[in-house]
Design a protein around this motif. Sequence first.
Motif, PDB file in Angstrom:
ATOM      1  N   SER A 145       0.830  -1.210   0.000  1.00  0.00           N
ATOM      2  CA  SER A 145       0.000   0.000   0.000  1.00  0.00           C
ATOM      3  C   SER A 145       0.859   1.252   0.000  1.00  0.00           C
ATOM      4  O   SER A 145       0.583   2.211  -0.730  1.00  0.00           O
ATOM      5  CB  SER A 145      -0.922  -0.016   1.224  1.00  0.00           C
ATOM      6  OG  SER A 145      -1.675   1.175   1.294  1.00  0.00           O
ATOM      7  N   SER A 146       1.914   1.244   0.804  1.00  0.00           N
ATOM      8  CA  SER A 146       2.808   2.408   0.891  1.00  0.00           C
ATOM      9  C   SER A 146       3.512   2.683  -0.428  1.00  0.00           C
ATOM     10  O   SER A 146       3.574   3.831  -0.894  1.00  0.00           O
ATOM     11  CB  SER A 146       3.844   2.165   1.992  1.00  0.00           C
ATOM     12  OG  SER A 146       4.803   3.196   2.024  1.00  0.00           O
ATOM     13  N   THR A 149       1.119   3.929  -3.129  1.00  0.00           N
ATOM     14  CA  THR A 149       0.749   5.321  -2.851  1.00  0.00           C
ATOM     15  C   THR A 149       1.858   6.278  -3.286  1.00  0.00           C
ATOM     16  O   THR A 149       1.583   7.349  -3.843  1.00  0.00           O
ATOM     17  CB  THR A 149       0.451   5.505  -1.354  1.00  0.00           C
ATOM     18  OG1 THR A 149      -0.675   4.696  -1.002  1.00  0.00           O
ATOM     19  CG2 THR A 149       0.141   6.957  -1.029  1.00  0.00           C
ATOM     20  N   ASP A 154      -2.438   9.872  -6.559  1.00  0.00           N
ATOM     21  CA  ASP A 154      -3.835  10.226  -6.850  1.00  0.00           C
ATOM     22  C   ASP A 154      -4.798   9.148  -6.348  1.00  0.00           C
ATOM     23  O   ASP A 154      -5.990   9.433  -6.137  1.00  0.00           O
ATOM     24  CB  ASP A 154      -4.045  10.413  -8.357  1.00  0.00           C
ATOM     25  CG  ASP A 154      -3.372  11.675  -8.873  1.00  0.00           C
ATOM     26  OD1 ASP A 154      -2.987  12.527  -8.038  1.00  0.00           O
ATOM     27  OD2 ASP A 154      -3.220  11.809 -10.099  1.00  0.00           O
ATOM     28  N   TYR A 155      -4.293   7.911  -6.171  1.00  0.00           N
ATOM     29  CA  TYR A 155      -5.146   6.813  -5.717  1.00  0.00           C
ATOM     30  C   TYR A 155      -4.829   6.398  -4.283  1.00  0.00           C
ATOM     31  O   TYR A 155      -5.142   5.277  -3.867  1.00  0.00           O
ATOM     32  CB  TYR A 155      -4.992   5.606  -6.648  1.00  0.00           C
ATOM     33  CG  TYR A 155      -5.552   5.836  -8.028  1.00  0.00           C
ATOM     34  CD1 TYR A 155      -6.932   5.817  -8.254  1.00  0.00           C
ATOM     35  CD2 TYR A 155      -4.716   6.091  -9.107  1.00  0.00           C
ATOM     36  CE1 TYR A 155      -7.450   6.036  -9.518  1.00  0.00           C
ATOM     37  CE2 TYR A 155      -5.227   6.315 -10.385  1.00  0.00           C
ATOM     38  CZ  TYR A 155      -6.593   6.279 -10.574  1.00  0.00           C
ATOM     39  OH  TYR A 155      -7.111   6.496 -11.840  1.00  0.00           O
ATOM     40  N   ALA A 156      -4.235   7.304  -3.526  1.00  0.00           N
ATOM     41  CA  ALA A 156      -3.835   6.982  -2.151  1.00  0.00           C
ATOM     42  C   ALA A 156      -5.005   6.491  -1.313  1.00  0.00           C
ATOM     43  O   ALA A 156      -4.883   5.515  -0.558  1.00  0.00           O
ATOM     44  CB  ALA A 156      -3.192   8.201  -1.487  1.00  0.00           C
ATOM     45  N   THR A 157      -6.147   7.134  -1.434  1.00  0.00           N
ATOM     46  CA  THR A 157      -7.327   6.738  -0.659  1.00  0.00           C
ATOM     47  C   THR A 157      -7.801   5.348  -1.052  1.00  0.00           C
ATOM     48  O   THR A 157      -8.172   4.534  -0.192  1.00  0.00           O
ATOM     49  CB  THR A 157      -8.468   7.745  -0.856  1.00  0.00           C
ATOM     50  OG1 THR A 157      -8.024   9.045  -0.432  1.00  0.00           O
ATOM     51  CG2 THR A 157      -9.687   7.349  -0.042  1.00  0.00           C
ATOM     52  N   THR A 158      -7.765   5.062  -2.346  1.00  0.00           N
ATOM     53  CA  THR A 158      -8.168   3.730  -2.827  1.00  0.00           C
ATOM     54  C   THR A 158      -7.270   2.651  -2.245  1.00  0.00           C
ATOM     55  O   THR A 158      -7.757   1.630  -1.739  1.00  0.00           O
ATOM     56  CB  THR A 158      -8.102   3.677  -4.367  1.00  0.00           C
ATOM     57  OG1 THR A 158      -9.020   4.616  -4.909  1.00  0.00           O
ATOM     58  CG2 THR A 158      -8.441   2.276  -4.884  1.00  0.00           C
ATOM     59  N   GLU A 160      -5.370   2.780   0.430  1.00  0.00           N
ATOM     60  CA  GLU A 160      -5.526   2.703   1.885  1.00  0.00           C
ATOM     61  C   GLU A 160      -6.811   1.966   2.263  1.00  0.00           C
ATOM     62  O   GLU A 160      -6.807   1.096   3.152  1.00  0.00           O
ATOM     63  CB  GLU A 160      -5.533   4.108   2.481  1.00  0.00           C
ATOM     64  CG  GLU A 160      -5.698   4.164   3.993  1.00  0.00           C
ATOM     65  CD  GLU A 160      -4.522   3.605   4.768  1.00  0.00           C
ATOM     66  OE1 GLU A 160      -4.680   3.366   5.982  1.00  0.00           O
ATOM     67  OE2 GLU A 160      -3.447   3.388   4.160  1.00  0.00           O
ATOM     68  N   ASP A 161      -7.896   2.287   1.590  1.00  0.00           N
ATOM     69  CA  ASP A 161      -9.173   1.627   1.870  1.00  0.00           C
ATOM     70  C   ASP A 161      -9.109   0.134   1.544  1.00  0.00           C
ATOM     71  O   ASP A 161      -9.612  -0.708   2.308  1.00  0.00           O
ATOM     72  CB  ASP A 161     -10.300   2.280   1.072  1.00  0.00           C
ATOM     73  CG  ASP A 161     -10.649   3.669   1.569  1.00  0.00           C
ATOM     74  OD1 ASP A 161     -10.193   4.035   2.679  1.00  0.00           O
ATOM     75  OD2 ASP A 161     -11.361   4.394   0.840  1.00  0.00           O
ATOM     76  N   ASN A 162      -8.498  -0.183   0.398  1.00  0.00           N
ATOM     77  CA  ASN A 162      -8.366  -1.595   0.013  1.00  0.00           C
ATOM     78  C   ASN A 162      -7.508  -2.364   1.015  1.00  0.00           C
ATOM     79  O   ASN A 162      -7.819  -3.506   1.373  1.00  0.00           O
ATOM     80  CB  ASN A 162      -7.751  -1.712  -1.377  1.00  0.00           C
ATOM     81  CG  ASN A 162      -8.705  -1.298  -2.480  1.00  0.00           C
ATOM     82  OD1 ASN A 162      -9.902  -1.121  -2.245  1.00  0.00           O
ATOM     83  ND2 ASN A 162      -8.191  -1.134  -3.678  1.00  0.00           N
ATOM     84  N   LYS A 164      -6.992  -1.654   4.245  1.00  0.00           N
ATOM     85  CA  LYS A 164      -7.720  -1.825   5.505  1.00  0.00           C
ATOM     86  C   LYS A 164      -8.767  -2.931   5.393  1.00  0.00           C
ATOM     87  O   LYS A 164      -8.916  -3.752   6.303  1.00  0.00           O
ATOM     88  CB  LYS A 164      -8.379  -0.508   5.904  1.00  0.00           C
ATOM     89  CG  LYS A 164      -7.393   0.548   6.400  1.00  0.00           C
ATOM     90  CD  LYS A 164      -8.130   1.826   6.791  1.00  0.00           C
ATOM     91  CE  LYS A 164      -7.161   2.873   7.337  1.00  0.00           C
ATOM     92  NZ  LYS A 164      -7.857   4.138   7.679  1.00  0.00           N
TER      93      LYS A 164
END
Length: 303
Positions: A145-146, A149, A154-158, A160-162, A164
């Motif tokens: 994830s890191s 990102t 631009d897809y940091a939220t995606t 992070e959510d995936n 979690k």
Amino acid sequence: MKKIIFLLAITFTFTACKDTPKANGKLNIVTTTTMITDLVQNIGGDVVNIQGLMGSGVDPHLYKASAGDVTKLVDADVIFYNGLHLEGKLVEVFEKMGDQAKTPIALADELDKSTLIGSDYFASNYDPHVWFNIEYYKQFAEKVSSILTQKEPDYATTFEDNKKAYIVKLEELQNRIIRIIESLPKEKRVLVTAHDAFNYFGKSYGFEVVGLQGLSTATEAGVQDVQKLAAFIIEKNIKAIFIESSVPKRTIEALQAAVNSKGHDVKIGGTLYSDALGNAGTVEGTYIGMFEYNVNTIVNALK
């Protein structure tokens, strides 16, 4: 000579092709083992392109890079691999990339080495089968994830959510596994397989683990190895032994024959997925499905 030419070709290719445009505007990810491919797919989702070098039933200890693999690596924006010399024959390829912009990322580098199981069979001096510790696999998820990102903010939220959501699934898997294993008496928790891929599993869940071929499939079991393990099975009154999907079954069949010839009945309890997941599109083709399938197979056969 062919090996030298191949490595020189790899070096030239990487040097000449550092900056490859993204396919369809998406980040190009290359992974080695099926476990890592599945992990990256869960975190990257549809916003990245993912290509795994190894498929179902492929032994990473013996895997050799093909010309097609080199092309995939050249086109990659990010390369994830296990490390700890699991992908032994790919190490030279990765070393040639070490000074390039696309330095491959060994996920096992994130782990605290003091917690790993030691091994003299690998240049890393550690048992590389770390995905059988779910806590380690969760650390892999954090790293993937890191990195994604960093490469695609631009897809940091995606990402992070995936991540979690996937970690929640891993925690649920952990709880299910513990409940299943608790149904097996402690004295029956002895796991005999083709090679020692399950030491982290054994350490996590209280199993004594014995592999016929040791930690690496690069070395074959001899007659003395078979006879020694046959004696162990009889002494411990073990009722089942297991084939592995990425290791030829003849070694375990020879072990079964040796045990049975001494008047002790031992059955083959099933096929376990060790160094590779099952076929794509099946439950065993995912890390979570593979892990739960293995546990059910082991417990049902040893009861």
